[in-house]
Design a protein around this motif. Structure first.
Motif, PDB file in Angstrom:
ATOM      1  N   THR A  96     -16.532   5.942  -5.532  1.00 18.88           N
ATOM      2  CA  THR A  96     -16.279   4.558  -4.030  1.00 18.88           C
ATOM      3  C   THR A  96     -16.970   2.696  -4.230  1.00 18.88           C
ATOM      4  OG1 THR A  96     -17.227   5.694  -2.257  1.00 18.88           O
ATOM      5  CG2 THR A  96     -16.830   4.092  -1.830  1.00 18.88           C
ATOM      6  N   PRO A  97     -14.846   2.181  -4.550  1.00 22.54           N
ATOM      7  CA  PRO A  97     -15.128   0.788  -5.018  1.00 22.54           C
ATOM      8  C   PRO A  97     -16.434  -0.187  -4.567  1.00 22.54           C
ATOM      9  CG  PRO A  97     -13.445   1.867  -4.950  1.00 22.54           C
ATOM     10  CD  PRO A  97     -14.052   2.844  -4.346  1.00 22.54           C
ATOM     11  N   MET A 137       1.176  -1.545   0.187  1.00 19.76           N
ATOM     12  CA  MET A 137       0.289  -0.165   0.128  1.00 19.76           C
ATOM     13  C   MET A 137       0.862   1.781   0.266  1.00 19.76           C
ATOM     14  SD  MET A 137      -2.946   1.337   2.756  1.00 19.76           S
ATOM     15  CE  MET A 137      -1.952   1.090   4.117  1.00 19.76           C
ATOM     16  N   GLN A 138       1.499   1.217   1.037  1.00 23.44           N
ATOM     17  CA  GLN A 138       2.702   2.495   0.753  1.00 23.44           C
ATOM     18  C   GLN A 138       3.496   2.021  -0.436  1.00 23.44           C
ATOM     19  OE1 GLN A 138       4.803   1.258   4.326  1.00 23.44           O
ATOM     20  NE2 GLN A 138       4.079   2.034   5.234  1.00 23.44           N
ATOM     21  N   ARG A 139       4.064   1.270  -1.151  1.00 25.19           N
ATOM     22  CA  ARG A 139       4.622   1.867  -2.127  1.00 25.19           C
ATOM     23  C   ARG A 139       4.117   1.766  -3.369  1.00 25.19           C
ATOM     24  NH1 ARG A 139       9.146   2.993  -5.073  1.00 25.19           N
ATOM     25  NH2 ARG A 139       9.591   1.293  -7.257  1.00 25.19           N
ATOM     26  N   LEU A 147      -5.938   1.805  -2.722  1.00 27.87           N
ATOM     27  CA  LEU A 147      -7.183   1.053  -2.537  1.00 27.87           C
ATOM     28  C   LEU A 147      -7.198  -0.418  -2.249  1.00 27.87           C
ATOM     29  CD1 LEU A 147      -9.105   3.690  -4.482  1.00 27.87           C
ATOM     30  CD2 LEU A 147      -9.552   3.679  -1.981  1.00 27.87           C
ATOM     31  N   HIS A 148      -6.699  -0.974  -3.102  1.00 29.00           N
ATOM     32  CA  HIS A 148      -7.692  -2.461  -3.190  1.00 29.00           C
ATOM     33  C   HIS A 148      -6.323  -2.909  -1.642  1.00 29.00           C
ATOM     34  CE1 HIS A 148      -6.493  -6.757  -4.259  1.00 29.00           C
ATOM     35  NE2 HIS A 148      -5.906  -7.021  -4.724  1.00 29.00           N
ATOM     36  N   SER A 173     -10.306   8.158  -1.861  1.00 25.37           N
ATOM     37  CA  SER A 173     -10.830   7.719  -3.368  1.00 25.37           C
ATOM     38  C   SER A 173     -11.228   8.828  -4.334  1.00 25.37           C
ATOM     39  CB  SER A 173     -11.828   6.968  -3.035  1.00 25.37           C
ATOM     40  OG  SER A 173     -12.227   6.753  -4.330  1.00 25.37           O
ATOM     41  N   LYS A 174     -11.979   9.761  -3.036  1.00 25.08           N
ATOM     42  CA  LYS A 174     -12.737  11.153  -3.568  1.00 25.08           C
ATOM     43  C   LYS A 174     -11.979  11.969  -4.381  1.00 25.08           C
ATOM     44  CE  LYS A 174     -17.266  10.593  -0.611  1.00 25.08           C
ATOM     45  NZ  LYS A 174     -17.129  11.472   0.573  1.00 25.08           N
TER      46      LYS A 174
END
Length: 888
Positions: free
Chosen positions: A237-238, A187-189, A200-201, A230-231
């Motif tokens: 929003t997924p 996530m950080q990468r 997001l995933h 996301s916004k």
């Protein structure tokens, strides 16, 4: 567990959990296709890519299908394959997993796909996600191949996504620590390289992991941040984020958070969206969650209807994990309604299905349900074996926990499995001593392991660049007058820094996490540690039936108690009245009658309590017996996280402290008035000025006089975090802290004692995470501060608080507070406590005599609020020996 495809065109991504099915209006599909044919193939592809980039495969799928035909008509083979893979992605998301898998395998033998980096990775990513639902070993091969291709072609996004997907597979195989750490890094990468979809995933998957490990509140926080992220990136929003939120709310409701209305609203809207977008996995997930919720109420016919619907949808979509979950829910419904043959058939198939997809993480819950079915059918031996197997699987998972905090959450999330086995051993097998040991395997388990580790390991206090950054942010929040926008910005930076610290802390904790499991205490062993007249009572509060296990030097007896809700109501009434300085009235005696009376006898002199649930916050000393006398008038009282921890704390250490007392008093000067930011935060030492503590210095001086020569006091600017860390703190028998305490239910590791900073390298917050890494030889640590005995309630593990941190660090016992205590009355009570301690009384008896003396001195003015807020946690039998004290 269902893994949904998620993939950004030309820079593909993978989508997290979720999905559902049913039809959408045909007219919209026809309209999309009609518009697509009115434009060029390239324009159609670009439009499909835009939808896909938003994770909207519902609209992207038909456009990819149209573009595929258009490119085929023009002879553009490369773009035809690209569009075809987009169309197959949507087709797989709609539930045609095996069909799409076969077609992708065919494409992977096509030279046009194999020779094109983007097409090859795109095909492998779809295949890898499909196999994650069907064949995890194949999925691991797929994602390793993605990483190899991405590395050869210098593609950092796909390298990162591939590693993140391998982290998910590690989690499926039970490596919770490795999976969580790798997901944080992925996530950080992703954020660092601008991969919004990937970030997001992985954030959604981290939230799913938090939920599954009993931390739904933290999951909801993370999901709220993901929505904002996301916004800010102008993305919708997924769907999988909405599914993750429903999952977290369901777990929160089951934990008693009272968010049922929020769950039902979110579940309804997410179910409608999943059906509208024809995404079977999300629909099945919501149906299963809802059916599970209903099965725990009287709405079992509705639960059965939803479970049957989920099962049929899962079988149509070829989603074995979702199918297993539906079978589990139906088994529970059938068992509860007496349809045992149906229950047996469904749970047997569920276990077989789950084993087929190799998912040990969820297996204990399935084995526990199978055990319950066998027990209901009268096969107690098989039920016992299945429960033992479930607990063995849990033990295997705990080895991979990344930290003690996560381990305690994992145990809490599976607490019902331990309770189920406990009930079987006690009620059906009639083996109370075995039932005691089963419960002890969960009760205070992570703390027990941490204490064992700290006795052999050196201090692990860190000073990395990230920790220095955290210090600076916390200094700013604590000392500066910040506007709302400034406070919000600094809080965001602080949270981000703590996120980056996780991998470092996990690495530090690895040696402890690999420590071999310590054997839980046997009743006979604990009995030997009890003193004459001492009774240990371990409570188990449950919605169905509660119990009290009474242990003395002569034996073990078990008493049935009312359901948890009755305890909760009485405890709330009693504690609220005491904290409001009011007469608790009948609740004081009612609680005594239920909680204490069955366990004490005429010869009982001391009561050691292993509390559960709301009993953790009850000041037992102020409960009132049938004569109107407070319990403190009869007994010395100690609280312990578990019988195993109690026994361990009574075991002599290798080394002993030689100096009598280190006493610290810090009363903050008037500080600039901060303005509330209005944002919700796990860090809340900002805001109004911390009130001065004018009696703190008097308190520590009294303690030093009582314990005599060799005692050290630090007050004012000298009472600093820097000075404390520089002192030989391990050499003191007693450590006394008179200061402000900050509890933190959401992030227990950030609970703190407020001191002076001492230098620029410190912030003045001696936090639980730092205390835990310290090494102590103290017989008692006295936390004369607010709420040092309260914190996050973590199921069978107990309360995550500052007292726990000191026990981990090596203290034999801790005197801690249950609420925001009064400065003046606390100083008076502590002066009395040290008088009695210096005379050689045990810690628990010294506190008891101090409380009795306080009441006698102040009469009617001495409400329980002023004297009952402190309790002894740990081994209350410790005595402090010192030359001066002995002379006194």
């Amino acid at each position: 567990m269902y893994f949904q495809l998620f993939f950004c065109p030309r820079r593909a991504v993978l989508r997290a959990r979720g999905s559902a099915h049913i039809t959408r209006p045909v007219m919209i599909t026809l309209l999309v296709v009609a518009v697509a044919w009115a434009q060029s193939a390239q324009e159609t592809l670009q439009q499909a890519d835009r939808y896909a980039d938003q994770g909207d495969w519902f609209h992207a799928g038909p456009l990819y299908a149209t573009a595929e035909e258009q490119f085929r008509a023009t002879g553009d083979r490369r773009n035809e394959l690209y569009a075809k893979l987009g169309r197959l992605h949507r087709q797989a998301e709609s539930g045609a997993y095996r069909t799409v898998r076969d077609e992708i395998n065919g494409l992977l033998s096509d030279s046009a796909v194999m020779s094109d980096h983007a097409l090859h990775i795109r095909a492998l990513s779809i295949l890898g996600t499909i196999n994650l639902n069907l064949d995890t070993e194949a999925a691991e091969r797929n994602w390793n191949e993605v990483i190899r291709l991405a590395t050869e072609n210098n593609d950092p996004k796909w390298q990162n996504r591939g590693r993140g997907q391998l982290a998910l597979i590690a989690g499926v195989h039970g490596d919770v620590g490795g999976s969580g750490l790798a997901l944080v890094q992925a996530m950080q990468r992703a954020v660092a390289i601008g991969d919004t979809a990937g970030a997001l995933h992985f954030a959604i998957w981290l939230a799913n992991g938090l939920t599954m490990n009993g931390m739904p509140d933290r999951a909801l926080d993370l999901l709220d941040k993901a929505v904002l992220f996301s916004k800010n990136a102008n993305r919708e929003t997924p769907l999988q984020l909405s599914v993750a939120k429903v999952r977290a709310l369901a777990t929160a409701v089951q934990a008693g958070s009272g968010q049922r209305a929020q769950f039902e609203s979110a579940a309804q809207s997410t179910l409608e969206e999943a059906r509208r977008k024809q995404t079977p996995g999300a629909e099945i997930e919501i149906l299963n969650l809802w059916a599970k919720m209903l099965s725990e109420t009287a709405s079992r016919s509705q639960a059965e209807r939803l479970g049957v619907e989920a099962l049929a949808a899962a079988q149509r979509a070829s989603l074995p994990r979702s199918e297993a979950q539906a079978l589990l829910v139906l088994s529970q419904v059938y068992r509860q309604t007496g349809r045992l043959a149906d229950a047996d058939r469904h749970i047997s198939k569920a276990v077989a299905t789950l084993r087929q997809v190799e998912e040990p993480y969820d297996l204990p819950r399935f084995l526990a349900e199978q055990a319950e079915v066998k027990a209901a059918q009268g096969d107690l031996s098989q039920a016992d074996a299945l429960y033992s197997q479930a607990l063995d699987v849990i033990e295997g998972l705990l080895v991979n926990a990344p930290s003690s905090t996560t381990k305690s959450a994992m145990i809490a999330a599976r607490g019902d499995i331990y309770i189920g086995h406990f009930r079987l051993a006690l009620e059906r097998l009639q083996r109370p001593e075995r039932a005691f040991t089963i419960l002890e395997a969960a009760r205070g388990r992570a703390l027990y392991d941490s204490i064992r580790y700290s006795r052999t390991a050196i201090s692990a206090v860190g000073n990395t660049a990230i920790e220095r950054e955290i210090t600076q942010h916390q200094r700013a929040l604590l000392n500066n007058a910040l506007s709302p926008s400034e406070a919000k910005r600094v809080l965001g930076l602080l949270d981000a820094a703590y996120d980056r610290l996780l991998p470092i802390e996990y690495a530090r904790a690895r040696a402890e996490m690999t420590l071999l499991r310590g054997k839980p205490a046997e009743p006979g062993e604990v009995r030997k540690r009890l003193q004459p007249g001492e009774v240990l009572v371990m409570y188990l509060l449950d919605a169905k039936q509660s119990y009290g296990l009474r242990l003395t030097r002569t034996g073990l007896t078990v008493h049935q108690l009312p359901r948890r809700q009755e305890f909760s109501n009485l405890a709330r009434q009693f504690v609220e009245a005491v904290k409001a300085k009011q007469d608790p009235g009948q609740s004081a005696h009612s609680l005594y009658r239920i909680v204490v009376a069955p366990f004490v006898a005429s010869d009982t002199k001391a009561l050691t309590i292993v509390p559960d649930g709301p009993l953790h916050l009850v000041p037992f000393a102020s409960l009132v017996d049938e004569t109107g006398a407070a319990l403190v008038a009869k007994l010395a009282i100690t609280s312990a996280p578990s019988a195993t921890v109690y026994q361990t704390l009574k075991t002599p250490r290798r080394s002993r402290a030689s100096r009598p007392l280190l006493a610290i008093s810090f009363s903050p000067n008037q500080r600039p008035q901060n303005t509330e930011s209005g944002t919700r935060s796990v860090f809340d030492v900002r805001g109004p000025t911390l009130a001065p503590l004018p009696f703190g210095n008097e308190e520590v001086e009294e303690a030093a006089r009582a314990l005599g020569k060799g005692s050290i006091t630090l007050s004012g600017p000298e009472a600093s975090e820097a000075a404390l860390k520089a002192a030989s703190i391990h050499s003191f028998k007693v450590i006394h802290v008179a200061a402000h305490g900050v509890s933190n239910e959401r992030e227990p590791d950030r609970a703190a004692i407020v001191l002076a900073a001492g230098n620029r390298a410190e912030d003045g917050l001696w936090q639980a995470r730092e205390i835990r890494a310290t090494r102590l030889n103290a017989d008692v640590v006295v936390l004369s501060a607010c709420e040092t005995g309260t914190g996050r309630l973590q199921g069978q593990e107990g309360v995550m608080n500052l007292a726990r941190a000191f026990l981990t660090a090596g203290a034999k016992s801790v005197v801690a507070s249950l609420w925001s205590v009064d400065d003046r009355s606390t100083a008076t009570l502590m002066g009395m406590f040290y008088e009695h301690l210096a005379r050689g009384l045990m810690v628990r008896e010294a506190l008891r005599q101090a409380q009795l003396q306080f009441v006698k001195t102040y009469g009617a003015k001495a409400t329980p609020y002023h004297w009952a807020g402190f309790e002894v946690i740990g081994d209350g039998t410790q005595r402090i020996t010192n030359g001066t004290a002995a002379a006194n």
